[in-house]
Design a protein around this motif. Structure first.
Motif, PDB file in Angstrom:
ATOM      1  N   THR A   1       0.860  -1.181   0.000  1.00 52.17           N
ATOM      2  CA  THR A   1       0.000   0.000   0.000  1.00 52.17           C
ATOM      3  C   THR A   1       0.899   1.235   0.000  1.00 52.17           C
ATOM      4  OG1 THR A   1       0.004   0.207   2.399  1.00 52.17           O
ATOM      5  CG2 THR A   1      -1.678  -1.222   1.426  1.00 52.17           C
ATOM      6  N   LYS A   2       0.294   2.381  -0.237  1.00 51.73           N
ATOM      7  CA  LYS A   2       1.064   3.628  -0.247  1.00 51.73           C
ATOM      8  C   LYS A   2       1.721   3.870   1.121  1.00 51.73           C
ATOM      9  CE  LYS A   2       0.634   8.461  -1.610  1.00 51.73           C
ATOM     10  NZ  LYS A   2      -0.274   9.501  -2.178  1.00 51.73           N
ATOM     11  N   GLU A   3       0.950   3.630   2.155  1.00 48.89           N
ATOM     12  CA  GLU A   3       1.480   3.762   3.525  1.00 48.89           C
ATOM     13  C   GLU A   3       2.774   2.961   3.691  1.00 48.89           C
ATOM     14  OE1 GLU A   3      -1.162   4.654   6.514  1.00 48.89           O
ATOM     15  OE2 GLU A   3      -1.407   5.937   4.746  1.00 48.89           O
ATOM     16  N   GLN A   4       2.709   1.725   3.220  1.00 51.91           N
ATOM     17  CA  GLN A   4       3.872   0.853   3.379  1.00 51.91           C
ATOM     18  C   GLN A   4       5.056   1.367   2.583  1.00 51.91           C
ATOM     19  OE1 GLN A   4       1.767  -2.709   2.225  1.00 51.91           O
ATOM     20  NE2 GLN A   4       1.613  -3.430   4.331  1.00 51.91           N
ATOM     21  N   VAL A   5       4.796   1.874   1.405  1.00 51.97           N
ATOM     22  CA  VAL A   5       5.878   2.445   0.599  1.00 51.97           C
ATOM     23  C   VAL A   5       6.564   3.550   1.388  1.00 51.97           C
ATOM     24  CG1 VAL A   5       6.427   3.764  -1.463  1.00 51.97           C
ATOM     25  CG2 VAL A   5       4.769   1.907  -1.591  1.00 51.97           C
ATOM     26  N   LEU A   6       5.770   4.379   2.028  1.00 50.29           N
ATOM     27  CA  LEU A   6       6.348   5.496   2.782  1.00 50.29           C
ATOM     28  C   LEU A   6       7.115   5.016   4.011  1.00 50.29           C
ATOM     29  CD1 LEU A   6       3.415   8.024   2.361  1.00 50.29           C
ATOM     30  CD2 LEU A   6       5.593   7.945   1.126  1.00 50.29           C
ATOM     31  N   LYS A   7       6.627   3.963   4.618  1.00 56.66           N
ATOM     32  CA  LYS A   7       7.360   3.373   5.747  1.00 56.66           C
ATOM     33  C   LYS A   7       8.749   2.925   5.305  1.00 56.66           C
ATOM     34  CE  LYS A   7       3.906   1.341   8.918  1.00 56.66           C
ATOM     35  NZ  LYS A   7       3.455   0.065   9.538  1.00 56.66           N
ATOM     36  N   PHE A   8       8.798   2.259   4.159  1.00 58.11           N
ATOM     37  CA  PHE A   8      10.091   1.784   3.654  1.00 58.11           C
ATOM     38  C   PHE A   8      11.019   2.955   3.356  1.00 58.11           C
ATOM     39  CE2 PHE A   8       7.765  -2.214   2.594  1.00 58.11           C
ATOM     40  CZ  PHE A   8       8.625  -3.104   3.214  1.00 58.11           C
ATOM     41  N   ALA A   9      10.470   3.976   2.718  1.00 60.11           N
ATOM     42  CA  ALA A   9      11.300   5.130   2.366  1.00 60.11           C
ATOM     43  C   ALA A   9      11.923   5.723   3.619  1.00 60.11           C
ATOM     44  CB  ALA A   9      10.457   6.178   1.631  1.00 60.11           C
TER      45      ALA A   9
END
Lengths: 97, 97
Positions: B44-52
């Motif tokens: 999800t987008k949230e997860q992408v941001l967590k990784f970043a």
DNA sequence: ATTACATTTGACCAGTTTTGTCAAAACACA
DNA sequence: TGTGTTTTGACAAAACTGGTCAAATGTAAT
């Protein structure tokens, strides 16, 4: 700027048909067609092809309209849209090889 | 051609971390992260941001990678991909006005 | 204003797809 | 074999789609 809904609404009006009639022909609920015409719902690919055939519209034109509506919708609130489209283009090219 | 999975796998390996550790930090099941890294599942987008954030990768870069993976996937078996991308570009430009 | 008909809206259901959880299987290597 | 990591697959919960229907709204004529 055109979109899928406009194309099928105009086609219907040009032929002077009611939603009810198109619904009967294509076996799709008229409420759904109404929503398609106002871009409130996205049809399936099958349905797109049904419309193309029934209204004698170019299949490819209608498919492009439909798919690009979807892509544009997915990217609507992304200010990265340009970069995304360019990257996607590369990826698609790459896959084809 | 890069993709989301490669970026986060490389980032993890550069930091010498195990899936288990990243999973604990980000509160995402390690099986899922394994699937992300192999592009078997889309985050999800949230997860992408967590990784970043966690890997200190540029947010925009990672989002572009993720979104373009998605768009390319949606268009993968469409030989109209080029036309679709161009049409989508126009639509997005138009909406911005 | 009422009638007649077309379109739109919204609530609801069913089926599908997506997401998360977990444990077992597979892998790597000392 | 033993230890630790990663991958796989089955399963359930949650979210999303697509269809159905009737009521509400819109429109035009009388």
């Amino acid at each position: 700027m055109s979109n899928f809904g406009d194309l099928i609404r105009i086609a219907r009006e040009e032929k002077g048909l009611f939603l009810r009639q198109v619904a009967a022909e294509l076996d799709i609920d008229q409420a759904i067609i109404s929503k398609f015409e106002r871009n409130e719902r996205k049809p399936t690919k099958e349905q797109v092809l049904k419309f193309a055939k029934f209204y004698k519209l170019d299949k490819e034109t209608l498919l492009v309209e439909w798919l690009s509506d979807k892509v544009a919708y997915d990217l609507q609130d992304e200010n990265l849209a340009d970069k995304v489209l360019k990257a996607a283009e590369q990826k698609i090219k790459y896959k084809k090889k």
